[in-house]
Design an enzyme around this catalytic site. Structure first.
Site, PDB file in Angstrom:
ATOM      1  N   THR A 121      36.136 -34.883  11.675  1.00  0.00           N
ATOM      2  CA  THR A 121      35.670 -33.536  11.166  1.00  0.00           C
ATOM      3  C   THR A 121      36.234 -33.240   9.688  1.00  0.00           C
ATOM      4  O   THR A 121      37.547 -33.049   9.547  1.00  0.00           O
ATOM      5  CB  THR A 121      36.014 -32.244  11.932  1.00  0.00           C
ATOM      6  N   PHE A 152      30.244 -33.374  18.404  1.00  0.00           N
ATOM      7  CA  PHE A 152      30.335 -31.934  19.198  1.00  0.00           C
ATOM      8  C   PHE A 152      31.090 -32.030  20.655  1.00  0.00           C
ATOM      9  O   PHE A 152      30.510 -31.559  21.488  1.00  0.00           O
ATOM     10  CB  PHE A 152      28.987 -31.280  19.219  1.00  0.00           C
ATOM     11  N   LYS A 207      28.937 -28.747  11.540  1.00  0.00           N
ATOM     12  CA  LYS A 207      30.013 -28.861  12.450  1.00  0.00           C
ATOM     13  C   LYS A 207      31.043 -27.700  12.273  1.00  0.00           C
ATOM     14  O   LYS A 207      31.565 -27.143  13.354  1.00  0.00           O
ATOM     15  CB  LYS A 207      30.876 -30.369  11.983  1.00  0.00           C
ATOM     16  N   ASN A 211      31.600 -24.686  15.104  1.00  0.00           N
ATOM     17  CA  ASN A 211      32.885 -24.232  15.870  1.00  0.00           C
ATOM     18  C   ASN A 211      33.273 -22.732  15.498  1.00  0.00           C
ATOM     19  O   ASN A 211      33.820 -22.084  16.350  1.00  0.00           O
ATOM     20  CB  ASN A 211      33.887 -25.276  15.430  1.00  0.00           C
ATOM     21  N   PHE A 252      30.537 -19.144  26.349  1.00  0.00           N
ATOM     22  CA  PHE A 252      31.840 -18.702  25.329  1.00  0.00           C
ATOM     23  C   PHE A 252      31.929 -17.203  25.146  1.00  0.00           C
ATOM     24  O   PHE A 252      32.163 -16.698  24.254  1.00  0.00           O
ATOM     25  CB  PHE A 252      31.762 -19.169  24.074  1.00  0.00           C
ATOM     26  N   GLY A 256      40.159 -14.568  27.567  1.00  0.00           N
ATOM     27  CA  GLY A 256      41.153 -15.336  27.867  1.00  0.00           C
ATOM     28  C   GLY A 256      42.497 -15.056  26.822  1.00  0.00           C
ATOM     29  O   GLY A 256      42.429 -13.985  26.087  1.00  0.00           O
ATOM     30  N   GLY A 260      42.424 -22.085  21.877  1.00  0.00           N
ATOM     31  CA  GLY A 260      43.497 -23.083  21.442  1.00  0.00           C
ATOM     32  C   GLY A 260      42.587 -24.424  21.186  1.00  0.00           C
ATOM     33  O   GLY A 260      41.344 -24.620  21.142  1.00  0.00           O
ATOM     34  N   CYS A 263      40.653 -28.511  18.083  1.00  0.00           N
ATOM     35  CA  CYS A 263      39.600 -28.088  17.094  1.00  0.00           C
ATOM     36  C   CYS A 263      39.321 -26.667  16.580  1.00  0.00           C
ATOM     37  O   CYS A 263      39.318 -26.407  15.157  1.00  0.00           O
ATOM     38  CB  CYS A 263      38.161 -28.376  17.626  1.00  0.00           C
ATOM     39  N   ARG A 330      47.681 -28.997  22.759  1.00  0.00           N
ATOM     40  CA  ARG A 330      47.960 -28.564  21.485  1.00  0.00           C
ATOM     41  C   ARG A 330      47.231 -27.280  21.038  1.00  0.00           C
ATOM     42  O   ARG A 330      45.944 -26.917  21.527  1.00  0.00           O
ATOM     43  CB  ARG A 330      46.686 -29.782  20.479  1.00  0.00           C
TER      44      ARG A 330
HETATM   45  C1  UDX Z   1      35.369 -27.434  20.909  1.00  0.00           C
HETATM   46  C2  UDX Z   1      34.026 -27.517  20.763  1.00  0.00           C
HETATM   47  O1  UDX Z   1      33.413 -26.848  22.082  1.00  0.00           O
HETATM   48  C3  UDX Z   1      33.383 -28.796  20.637  1.00  0.00           C
HETATM   49  O2  UDX Z   1      32.225 -28.854  20.377  1.00  0.00           O
HETATM   50  C4  UDX Z   1      34.142 -29.703  19.239  1.00  0.00           C
HETATM   51  O3  UDX Z   1      33.704 -30.633  19.246  1.00  0.00           O
HETATM   52  C5  UDX Z   1      35.603 -29.623  19.655  1.00  0.00           C
HETATM   53  O4  UDX Z   1      35.878 -28.271  20.007  1.00  0.00           O
HETATM   54  P1  UDX Z   1      37.180 -28.292  23.025  1.00  0.00           P
HETATM   55  O5  UDX Z   1      38.293 -28.091  21.814  1.00  0.00           O
HETATM   56  O6  UDX Z   1      37.274 -29.416  23.739  1.00  0.00           O
HETATM   57  O7  UDX Z   1      35.844 -28.304  21.973  1.00  0.00           O
HETATM   58  O8  UDX Z   1      37.147 -26.713  23.610  1.00  0.00           O
HETATM   59  P2  UDX Z   1      36.196 -25.677  24.201  1.00  0.00           P
HETATM   60  O9  UDX Z   1      35.771 -25.957  25.772  1.00  0.00           O
HETATM   61  O10 UDX Z   1      35.171 -25.422  23.194  1.00  0.00           O
HETATM   62  O11 UDX Z   1      37.380 -24.538  24.436  1.00  0.00           O
HETATM   63  C6  UDX Z   1      38.081 -24.225  23.084  1.00  0.00           C
HETATM   64  C7  UDX Z   1      39.264 -23.018  23.475  1.00  0.00           C
HETATM   65  O12 UDX Z   1      38.282 -22.019  23.592  1.00  0.00           O
HETATM   66  C8  UDX Z   1      39.983 -23.126  24.823  1.00  0.00           C
HETATM   67  O13 UDX Z   1      41.226 -22.827  24.323  1.00  0.00           O
HETATM   68  C9  UDX Z   1      39.185 -22.370  25.573  1.00  0.00           C
HETATM   69  O14 UDX Z   1      40.006 -21.737  26.692  1.00  0.00           O
HETATM   70  C10 UDX Z   1      38.770 -21.052  25.005  1.00  0.00           C
HETATM   71  N1  UDX Z   1      37.517 -20.504  25.392  1.00  0.00           N
HETATM   72  C11 UDX Z   1      36.286 -21.389  25.586  1.00  0.00           C
HETATM   73  C12 UDX Z   1      37.394 -19.286  25.720  1.00  0.00           C
HETATM   74  O15 UDX Z   1      38.547 -18.359  25.489  1.00  0.00           O
HETATM   75  N2  UDX Z   1      36.406 -18.466  26.247  1.00  0.00           N
HETATM   76  C13 UDX Z   1      35.334 -19.375  26.476  1.00  0.00           C
HETATM   77  O16 UDX Z   1      34.451 -18.500  26.968  1.00  0.00           O
HETATM   78  C14 UDX Z   1      35.253 -20.577  26.026  1.00  0.00           C
END
Ligand code: UDX
Length: 437
Positions: A121, A152, A207, A211, A252, A256, A260, A263, A330
């Site tokens: 990224t 993604f 990208k 995000n 999403f 929470g 975190g 990404c 992280r």
């Molecule tokens: C994310 C993107 O989804 C992915 O497409 C990109 O390539 C990398 O970043 P990831 O970091 O694995 O993926 O986690 P993701 O499942 O997206 O969750 C990110 C954060 O958001 C987590 O801390 C999660 O707990 C929080 N989250 C997610 C919420 O608090 N509420 C939600 O409804 C969804």
């Protein structure tokens, strides 16, 4: 096709394994020799569902090889994926030193036509920068194309996301580059996965745009949750009602302790930094970054309000990973929350099914680590749920209550329903759950 992946981190490993699974001959390169030796033995340095199995089977079938010899990796390949780290710098912008170093190395070893793919990224404009670095450092007249092909991948479902993606984005204006990339992802074209062909800059922005949008959804529902608490509304039902609108969608919208991971925090800040020199201010993304910071502070306040003075109190923390199904901590909201608990002189006992080893690197002997959930709860004054692991949903609540000094449960992921807990006799605090059914 002969494909080389440079960088065996999270993205590089999944990409290498996935492309080998598509039938390509993949060489995965990393400068860390210890990591390469482990990988060649089928040992995976990260926890990701299914990755170990797929790496092992492709190693056995000689479609995948790991090496520290970057030069060889570059020379052998028709396509080279750059998947090195782009860590955030102090000001939030991405550090591109690894990408630049790889581009120079590719240039030095460019013999025949190759397609160089940016998978990391990277800020808008990096594709052009890589193009310029290679042109400057390669023998004049060398033939190559640079393509942006953002990933993604979600941690925990990364392999599935690679093998069955929602879309493939290809940024290049070269017809030859486009044809090569179609061959790389031939399997997905056959599977009718939608492809977006565009220029380098647009692909790079897709990208960040994706995000930051997802992070905005989370920050928005977290903000709405605060209002719910004040007006006797239940945010889980608000989210359900909103999500049924097909223009909004249900995903999403889970509240929470703040988003975190490797990404969202990095990419939202980087997007703000990408915009700054252009004179455009991304005020919405800036607000999302700020709202996510406040969310972590507010969640600590919520704990304090439920427990009273934290000094000398024993608090069980269930879940440290930034989300369930990963050992990654992280930018996990659990880190600042545990630190604040420690600053307030609480005794902290922690449990996580996967992340304890990583957590130990941060908290050392400042907290007590427990593999057993019920042991974590023994003699505690409150329990805080920070990660939505399934095993926490299945807890024997009567047993939990019997083990605690005072049955206070602060559910920062809303995995329980308030009434269920109150019936058992808990003082229950969820997020945004003003209404009592
Ligand atoms: C994310 C993107 O989804 C992915 O497409 C990109 O390539 C990398 O970043 P990831 O970091 O694995 O993926 O986690 P993701 O499942 O997206 O969750 C990110 C954060 O958001 C987590 O801390 C999660 O707990 C929080 N989250 C997610 C919420 O608090 N509420 C939600 O409804 C969804």
């Amino acid at each position: 096709m002969n494909i080389t992946i440079i960088g065996c981190g999270y993205v590089g490993l999944v990409t290498a394994a996935g492309l080998a699974e598509f039938g390509h001959l993949v060489t995965a390169v990393d400068i860390d020799r210890i990591k390469i030796d482990l990988l060649n033995k089928g040992k995976i340095p990260i926890y990701e569902a299914g990755l170990k199995e797929i790496v092992k089977s492709n190693l056995a079938e000689n479609r995948l090889v790991f090496t520290a010899d970057q030069k060889k990796g570059i020379k052998n390949a028709q396509v080279i994926f750059i998947a090195v780290g782009t860590p955030p710098q102090k000001d939030g912008s991405a550090d591109l030193s690894q990408v630049k170093a790889v581009a120079k190395e590719i240039a030095k070893n460019l013999d025949d036509y190759k397609v160089i793919v940016n998978k990391s990224t990277v800020p808008v404009g990096t594709g052009r920068l890589v193009q310029a670095i290679i042109s400057e450092n390669a023998v004049s007249g060398s033939d190559f194309d640079v393509v942006s092909n953002p990933e993604f991948l979600r941690e925990g479902t990364a392999l599935k996301d690679f093998l069955q993606p929602d879309r493939i984005v290809i940024g290049t204006q070269s017809l030859r580059g486009k044809t090569v990339m179609k061959a790389v992802y031939q399997k997905l074209e056959r599977d009718k996965v939608p492809f977006v062909f565009t220029n380098l800059e647009t692909a790079e922005l897709i990208k960040y745009g994706s995000n930051a949008f997802l992070a905005t959804k989370i920050a928005y529902i977290n903000e709405l949750a605060r209002l719910c608490e004040k007006v006797n509304a239940d945010v889980t039902i608000v989210a359900k009602g909103m999500g049924l609108d097909s223009r909004i969608g249900p995903k999403f919208l889970n509240v929470g302790p703040g988003y975190g991971g490797s990404c969202f925090p990095k990419d939202t800040k980087a997007l703000v930094e990408i915009a700054r020199p252009t004179g455009e201010r991304l005020s919405i993304v800036e607000a999302v970054v700020a709202a996510n910071e406040s969310q972590k502070k507010l969640m600590f306040q919520k704990i304090k309000q439920a427990v009273g003075s934290l000094k000398g109190k024993t608090i069980a923390v269930l879940g440290l990973a930034f989300k369930a199904d990963t050992d990654d901590i992280r930018e996990s909201p659990a880190i600042p929350i545990v630190k604040r608990l420690l600053n307030a002189k609480a005794v902290v006992k922690v449990n996580d099914p996967k992340a304890l080893t990583e957590a130990e690197k941060i908290f050392g002997n400042l907290v007590k680590y427990h593999d057993d959930i019920y042991e974590t709860l023994e003699g505690t004054d409150a329990v805080v749920i920070l990660t939505e692991w399934d095993i926490y949903r299945k807890l024997d609540l009567v047993k939990v209550k019997s083990l605690m000094n005072t049955p206070t449960l602060i559910d920062l992921r809303n995995i329980f329903t308030p009434n269920e807990l109150r019936k058992v006799g808990f003082l229950y605090e969820g997020v945004g759950r003003g209404a009592i059914e």
